[in-house]
Design a protein around this motif. Structure first.
Motif, PDB file in Angstrom:
ATOM      1  N   TRP B 197     -12.906   7.823   0.889  1.00  0.00           N
ATOM      2  CA  TRP B 197     -12.887   7.021  -0.339  1.00  0.00           C
ATOM      3  C   TRP B 197     -14.170   6.217  -0.516  1.00  0.00           C
ATOM      4  N   LEU B 276      -6.262   2.423  -5.169  1.00  0.00           N
ATOM      5  CA  LEU B 276      -5.009   2.956  -5.688  1.00  0.00           C
ATOM      6  C   LEU B 276      -4.183   1.866  -6.347  1.00  0.00           C
ATOM      7  N   TYR B 317       0.159  -5.817  -2.924  1.00  0.00           N
ATOM      8  CA  TYR B 317      -0.620  -4.591  -2.841  1.00  0.00           C
ATOM      9  C   TYR B 317      -1.953  -4.819  -2.135  1.00  0.00           C
ATOM     10  N   HIS B 323      -1.481   0.033   6.515  1.00  0.00           N
ATOM     11  CA  HIS B 323      -0.413   1.017   6.773  1.00  0.00           C
ATOM     12  C   HIS B 323      -0.978   2.438   6.848  1.00  0.00           C
ATOM     13  N   HIS B 324      -2.273   2.600   6.582  1.00  0.00           N
ATOM     14  CA  HIS B 324      -2.905   3.906   6.790  1.00  0.00           C
ATOM     15  C   HIS B 324      -3.322   4.095   8.245  1.00  0.00           C
ATOM     16  N   GLY B 390       6.515   5.486  -0.616  1.00  0.00           N
ATOM     17  CA  GLY B 390       5.435   4.829   0.122  1.00  0.00           C
ATOM     18  C   GLY B 390       5.964   3.729   1.025  1.00  0.00           C
ATOM     19  N   SER B 391       6.867   2.881   0.487  1.00  0.00           N
ATOM     20  CA  SER B 391       7.398   1.800   1.313  1.00  0.00           C
ATOM     21  C   SER B 391       8.121   2.372   2.525  1.00  0.00           C
ATOM     22  N   HIS B 393       7.648   5.347   4.098  1.00  0.00           N
ATOM     23  CA  HIS B 393       6.829   5.899   5.177  1.00  0.00           C
ATOM     24  C   HIS B 393       5.782   4.900   5.679  1.00  0.00           C
ATOM     25  N   SER B 394       5.901   3.657   5.238  1.00  0.00           N
ATOM     26  CA  SER B 394       5.136   2.617   5.916  1.00  0.00           C
ATOM     27  C   SER B 394       5.874   2.116   7.158  1.00  0.00           C
ATOM     28  N   ASN B 399       6.735   6.820   9.731  1.00  0.00           N
ATOM     29  CA  ASN B 399       5.303   7.073   9.759  1.00  0.00           C
ATOM     30  C   ASN B 399       4.896   7.911  10.961  1.00  0.00           C
ATOM     31  N   HIS B 403       2.720  10.618   9.248  1.00  0.00           N
ATOM     32  CA  HIS B 403       1.301  10.287   9.320  1.00  0.00           C
ATOM     33  C   HIS B 403       0.560  11.523   9.822  1.00  0.00           C
ATOM     34  N   HIS B 411       2.439  12.997  -0.942  1.00  0.00           N
ATOM     35  CA  HIS B 411       2.627  11.645  -1.472  1.00  0.00           C
ATOM     36  C   HIS B 411       1.408  11.231  -2.297  1.00  0.00           C
ATOM     37  N   ALA B 412       0.220  11.525  -1.777  1.00  0.00           N
ATOM     38  CA  ALA B 412      -1.005  11.141  -2.479  1.00  0.00           C
ATOM     39  C   ALA B 412      -1.033  11.755  -3.872  1.00  0.00           C
ATOM     40  N   GLY B 415       1.456  10.175  -6.317  1.00  0.00           N
ATOM     41  CA  GLY B 415       0.926   8.955  -6.926  1.00  0.00           C
ATOM     42  C   GLY B 415      -0.215   9.238  -7.887  1.00  0.00           C
TER      43      GLY B 415
HETATM   44  C1  HEM Z   1       4.810   0.555  -2.845  1.00  0.00           C
HETATM   45  C2  HEM Z   1       3.923   1.415  -3.078  1.00  0.00           C
HETATM   46  C3  HEM Z   1       3.286   2.332  -2.051  1.00  0.00           C
HETATM   47  C4  HEM Z   1       3.301   2.284  -0.684  1.00  0.00           C
HETATM   48  C5  HEM Z   1       3.965   1.243   0.210  1.00  0.00           C
HETATM   49  C6  HEM Z   1       2.511   3.399  -0.220  1.00  0.00           C
HETATM   50  C7  HEM Z   1       2.313   3.703   1.111  1.00  0.00           C
HETATM   51  C8  HEM Z   1       1.439   4.651   1.571  1.00  0.00           C
HETATM   52  C9  HEM Z   1       1.178   4.913   2.963  1.00  0.00           C
HETATM   53  C10 HEM Z   1       1.860   4.223   4.139  1.00  0.00           C
HETATM   54  C11 HEM Z   1       0.220   5.876   3.031  1.00  0.00           C
HETATM   55  C12 HEM Z   1      -0.427   6.415   4.281  1.00  0.00           C
HETATM   56  C13 HEM Z   1       0.325   7.526   4.833  1.00  0.00           C
HETATM   57  C14 HEM Z   1      -0.256   7.982   6.130  1.00  0.00           C
HETATM   58  O1  HEM Z   1      -1.480   8.192   6.246  1.00  0.00           O
HETATM   59  O2  HEM Z   1       0.534   8.134   7.063  1.00  0.00           O
HETATM   60  C15 HEM Z   1      -0.116   6.228   1.670  1.00  0.00           C
HETATM   61  C16 HEM Z   1      -1.073   7.143   1.329  1.00  0.00           C
HETATM   62  C17 HEM Z   1      -1.475   7.347   0.024  1.00  0.00           C
HETATM   63  N1  HEM Z   1      -0.897   6.831  -1.122  1.00  0.00           N
HETATM   64 FE1  HEM Z   1       0.653   5.570  -1.204  1.00  0.00          FE
HETATM   65  N2  HEM Z   1       2.053   4.113  -1.289  1.00  0.00           N
HETATM   66  C18 HEM Z   1       2.492   3.486  -2.429  1.00  0.00           C
HETATM   67  C19 HEM Z   1       2.227   3.846  -3.729  1.00  0.00           C
HETATM   68  C20 HEM Z   1       1.225   4.700  -4.100  1.00  0.00           C
HETATM   69  C21 HEM Z   1       0.781   4.904  -5.448  1.00  0.00           C
HETATM   70  C22 HEM Z   1       1.346   4.227  -6.682  1.00  0.00           C
HETATM   71  C23 HEM Z   1      -0.252   5.798  -5.378  1.00  0.00           C
HETATM   72  C24 HEM Z   1      -1.097   6.355  -6.494  1.00  0.00           C
HETATM   73  C25 HEM Z   1      -1.663   5.692  -7.406  1.00  0.00           C
HETATM   74  C26 HEM Z   1      -0.432   6.150  -3.981  1.00  0.00           C
HETATM   75  C27 HEM Z   1      -1.386   7.011  -3.501  1.00  0.00           C
HETATM   76  C28 HEM Z   1      -1.614   7.278  -2.182  1.00  0.00           C
HETATM   77  C29 HEM Z   1      -2.696   8.128  -1.738  1.00  0.00           C
HETATM   78  C30 HEM Z   1      -3.754   8.814  -2.625  1.00  0.00           C
HETATM   79  C31 HEM Z   1      -2.612   8.172  -0.337  1.00  0.00           C
HETATM   80  C32 HEM Z   1      -3.516   8.967   0.601  1.00  0.00           C
HETATM   81  C33 HEM Z   1      -4.691   8.187   1.005  1.00  0.00           C
HETATM   82  C34 HEM Z   1      -5.565   9.032   1.907  1.00  0.00           C
HETATM   83  O3  HEM Z   1      -5.167   9.319   3.045  1.00  0.00           O
HETATM   84  O4  HEM Z   1      -6.656   9.402   1.464  1.00  0.00           O
HETATM   85  N3  HEM Z   1       0.495   5.479  -3.240  1.00  0.00           N
HETATM   86  N4  HEM Z   1       0.649   5.466   0.807  1.00  0.00           N
END
Ligand code: HEM
Ligand code: HEM
Lengths: 205, 543
Positions: B197, B276, B317, B323-324, B390-391, B393-394, B399, B403, B411-412, B415
């Motif tokens: 990113w 994001l 946020y 959490h990544h 997302g919540s 798998h946090s 995870n 992960h 998931h990505a 979103g």
């Molecule tokens: C409450 C809302 C959210 C939570 C708690 C959440 C949580 C997470 C978590 C924990 C990961 C990492 C997963 C891993 O690597 O094991 C992740 C990855 C990602 N999420 Fe979410 N997410 C949420 C909402 C969103 C939304 C709204 C979007 C889009 C706009 C989004 C887009 C992404 C993307 C693009 C990744 C991948 C990032 C990468 O590895 O490059 N997420 N999310």
């Protein structure tokens, strides 16, 4: 609310978060001294590391074994749980978030053979059938077998990946990359505490 | 140290909570009882904005009314739309081009994952370069520019005036394109900072900060001449997003230039998740908070909740980034902060869900007619889903399984595509004909676009989620060889390519239609471009 209040509120929240997630770890970890068992990268390893970045190996390989309490990474031979000190010489960090391929933080420990690495980079499927790792033929030069220079180091390519009359010559870049891979060893003892068992917060829904 | 930060964070949360309660008590958040109604002209409630923008001022054949019969208001609205034409078209047009390029890059990358020897002779086309090119083109070319286009169109509408300082945004559009182009070119050439990113080299980053700053100027100029008492919730989101972007880019890139090792990784993910959560998300939510009520002619369900949701989103946020890195070499307190705030994200997400879904409740028939609404509501529902996912798998338990696997990639896309891209598609279907004063000529192309991306994305998401889970289970079984976790995913990686190809077809259809619209090709329509003609719907409703 007025625009100014929204602007200031929004800006200060994000700056505060930046301080918690960026500045605080920097203060806590930025100045820890490198572990005694860890050597800085040599020039060749540094060049190899740059190739690793350039060819995007980190989009398929992580460099952060998890603790054995959490996952069987150590059992797989990927090494003990990583600690911040293990990354003392890492810029950019290459922690990665994907394991399309195995974790590589200790690849130098489990695979010390240069020949294996070179062939694997030239054609992964020649050593690991069914692998989906890309082949990197451009890290090598194909030459007529009869036109080799004396210093040329060639690669033995098994069938069906060999071509008759063609020698595969290893480039400096490929050797640097392998030097970097071989340098990936984090098996020195660590006095940092391993991450403890999951904290209780998560028990709540 | 660790404890101190944790305590500060929680104190901060409590202070914020008190502040919100105080604001509610003082009526700061309510905007009078009419906050939710500021987006409607007097008499417009219950009618919904005329789906055909080129016939705004014509009386409705059935009722004989001109939308709420307030010609002045409508005239002002048309002027607002036209005032933002140039920068909106510049951003939207570029966004669509980047969308097409970015999705093609994604498709090639996807095919290479199951055909690893395809196109292997060139460095430019190696997976490790295509993937960051894909991500950066879709993130900074498509999503960002589409979000800015909809922001620039919303600003004068929400503030009931014309856009001031549009020239700065136009210049911003030029710089933005130069930056994306320069950035992908250097990634293609192998010049990368190596942080996900944050791959773009720093001169490109500097351009983004500058362009982002320029883009935010029209908002502040227009705010000064606003003709509304209360700022509608969309304005809050837009203001915050346009303030956040330059800060994030400056701090994220600046800090990562100097840091190394683990602190660099934490800044990396602070930045990435905020792109994001504090950039794409507020831009998309601003659009859906406006379009849903506007099209069905009903104010949103609980206006105060939407304003509280805004502050909760900002507060939580901004802290979720680590959490990544769960399970990584990061201090435990830091991971805990991020997991806790990820859980707290349920608050703003539920606030948005209540507002947007309850507003739609009982009005689903509009999904049969209105292209905008179908895309936007799909996006809004997906927002709820992706955030719940997302919540979940946090949490460390889940995870540990997901992960590092393709499940995260699914998931990505849920979103970035199912939520943000869908909303931006929908809003383009609404504002583009309004700024060019020409109705979409071929509604069938809209239908085709919708079904191609809907089905294609369905295949992509479902396939990859299953594949990712199987991959995760295989990797957690210590006794099975690593290659098992590779082999098991192959059919699902192929499915991703099939779904991705369908999405690409949809994007080409969409891009073609946008081009036709911008050039005013095709017959000028007097009837609105709907999925189903209104007359048929009316007849169905009567029977
Ligand atoms: C409450 C809302 C959210 C939570 C708690 C959440 C949580 C997470 C978590 C924990 C990961 C990492 C997963 C891993 O690597 O094991 C992740 C990855 C990602 N999420 Fe979410 N997410 C949420 C909402 C969103 C939304 C709204 C979007 C889009 C706009 C989004 C887009 C992404 C993307 C693009 C990744 C991948 C990032 C990468 O590895 O490059 N997420 N999310
Ligand atoms: C325009 C809409 C799209 C957006 C916004 C988007 C966004 C993203 C994002 C944020 C990532 C990073 C995921 C992560 O790190 O976890 C990603 C990766 C990827 N995307 Fe897309 N994408 C889009 C369309 C597509 C299409 C049409 C395809 C075609 C199949 C595709 C294929 C891929 C692939 C193969 C990856 C790499 C996954 C990996 O590293 O394992 N994307 N995309």
């Amino acid at each position: 609310m007025k625009p100014l209040e929204i602007t200031l509120g929004a800006a200060s929240i994000v700056m505060f978060a930046g301080a918690v997630l960026g500045l605080a770890p920097e203060l806590q970890l930025g100045s820890i001294s490198p572990p005694a068992g860890l050597k800085p990268y040599t020039l060749s390893e540094r060049r190899g590391r740059a190739t690793y970045v350039d060819l995007g190996c980190m989009y398929c390989h992580s460099q952060q074994p998890r603790d054995k309490v959490q996952a069987p990474d150590e059992e797989r031979g990927w090494g003990r749980a990583a600690t911040p000190g293990d990354y003392s010489y890492d810029r950019p960090h290459l922690l990665g978030t994907m394991r399309t391929g195995p974790d590589l933080l200790n690849i130098g420990v489990r695979q010390p053979s240069e020949d294996w690495h070179l062939l694997h980079l030239y054609q992964p499927r020649a050593v690991v059938p069914g692998s989906i790792m890309p082949s990197y033929p451009f890290l090598f030069v194909k030459k007529d077998r009869n036109l080799l220079y004396p210093g040329d180091r060639t690669l033995k390519v098994p069938p069906p990946y060999d071509e008759p009359g063609v020698a595969v010559v290893v480039t400096e870049e490929a050797r640097d990359l392998v030097a970097y891979l071989k340098s990936l060893k984090r098996n020195h003892p660590t006095d940092e505490l391993p991450p403890p068992v999951p904290p209780p917060e998560e028990a709540k829904p | 140290m660790a404890a101190a930060v944790l305590v500060t964070t929680f104190l901060m949360g409590i202070v914020a909570l008190v502040a919100v309660l105080w604001a509610v008590a003082k009526g700061q958040l309510s905007g009078g009882s009419n906050g939710a109604r500021v987006i409607f002209a007097p008499g417009e409630l219950g009618i919904g904005e005329n789906p055909n923008p080129t016939a705004d001022l014509e009386p409705d054949p059935e009722t004989g009314l001109v939308q709420g019969q307030t010609i002045d208001e409508l005239q002002a609205r048309i002027e607002a739309d036209i005032s933002s034409r140039q920068p909106v078209l510049a951003f939207a047009g570029s966004a669509v081009l980047w969308l097409v390029l970015g999705s093609v890059l994604g498709l090639i990358a996807s095919i290479k994952m199951h055909e690893p020897d395809w196109l292997n002779e060139s460095r430019l086309l190696t997976f490790g370069r295509l993937r960051p090119m894909h991500l950066n083109v879709v993130a900074y070319g498509w999503l960002s520019m589409a979000g800015i286009a909809s922001a620039l169109w919303l600003i004068p509408r929400l503030l009931r005036t014309t856009l001031k300082g549009g020239g700065f945004a136009l210049l911003g559009a030029v710089l933005w394109n130069v930056a994306v182009l320069g950035g992908v070119t250097s990634l293609g050439a192998g010049v990368s900072e190596g942080l996900e990113w944050l791959e773009f080299p720093w001169p490109v980053d500097a351009l983004f900060v500058l362009a982002g700053g320029l883009v935010s100027l029209p908002l502040f100029f227009t705010l000064r001449t606003r003709r509304v008492e209360h700022l509608y919730v969309s304005v809050w989101y837009l203001t915050a997003a346009l303030v956040w972007f330059p800060i994030l880019f400056l701090v994220g890139n600046g800090f990562s230039l100097f840091a190394h090792g683990v602190p660099q990784a934490t800044v990396n993910w602070w930045f990435a998740h905020n792109v994001l959560g504090l950039w794409f998300t507020p831009l998309a939510l601003a659009a859906s908070y406006y379009l849903i009520p506007k099209i069905i002619g009903r104010p949103i369900h609980s206006y105060q909740l939407s304003l509280m949701g805004f502050w909760a989103l900002a507060l939580f946020y901004s802290h979720v980034g680590i959490h990544h890195l769960i399970g990584g070499p990061v201090p435990t307190w830091l991971v805990t902060v991020s997991i806790v705030t990820s859980m707290m994200m349920f608050v703003p997400v539920v606030a948005v869900a209540i507002n947007q879904h309850f507003t739609m409740w009982g009005h689903f028939r509009y999904l049969l007619t209105s292209p905008t609404l179908r895309f936007v509501v799909l996006g809004a529902v997906t927002y709820t889903l992706v955030s719940f996912q997302g919540s979940l798998h946090s949490l460390r338990t889940l995870n540990t399984l997901t992960h590092f696997t393709h499940y995260t990639v699914a998931h990505a896309h849920l979103g970035a595509y199912g939520f943000a891209s869908m909303i931006f598609f929908g809003s383009m279907y609404f504002y583009l004909p309004r700024v060019v004063r020409f109705e979409w000529p071929y509604p069938r192309l809209i239908t085709a676009h919708f079904w191609f991306v809907f089905i294609g994305f369905g295949v992509y998401f479902i396939g990859l989620s299953i594949g990712g889970l199987l991959q995760g289970f295989a990797m957690l079984r210590a006794e099975s060889p690593f290659m098992d976790s590779v082999t098991v995913t192959i059919p699902f990686l192929v499915a991703r390519s099939v779904g991705g190809a369908l999405m690409n077809v949809g994007h080409l259809i969409f891009a073609g239609h946008v081009l036709i619209l911008m050039l005013h090709f095709g017959r000028a329509r007097t009837a609105p471009a709907q999925f189903k003609p209104l007359a048929i719907i009316a007849a169905e409703l009567k029977s």
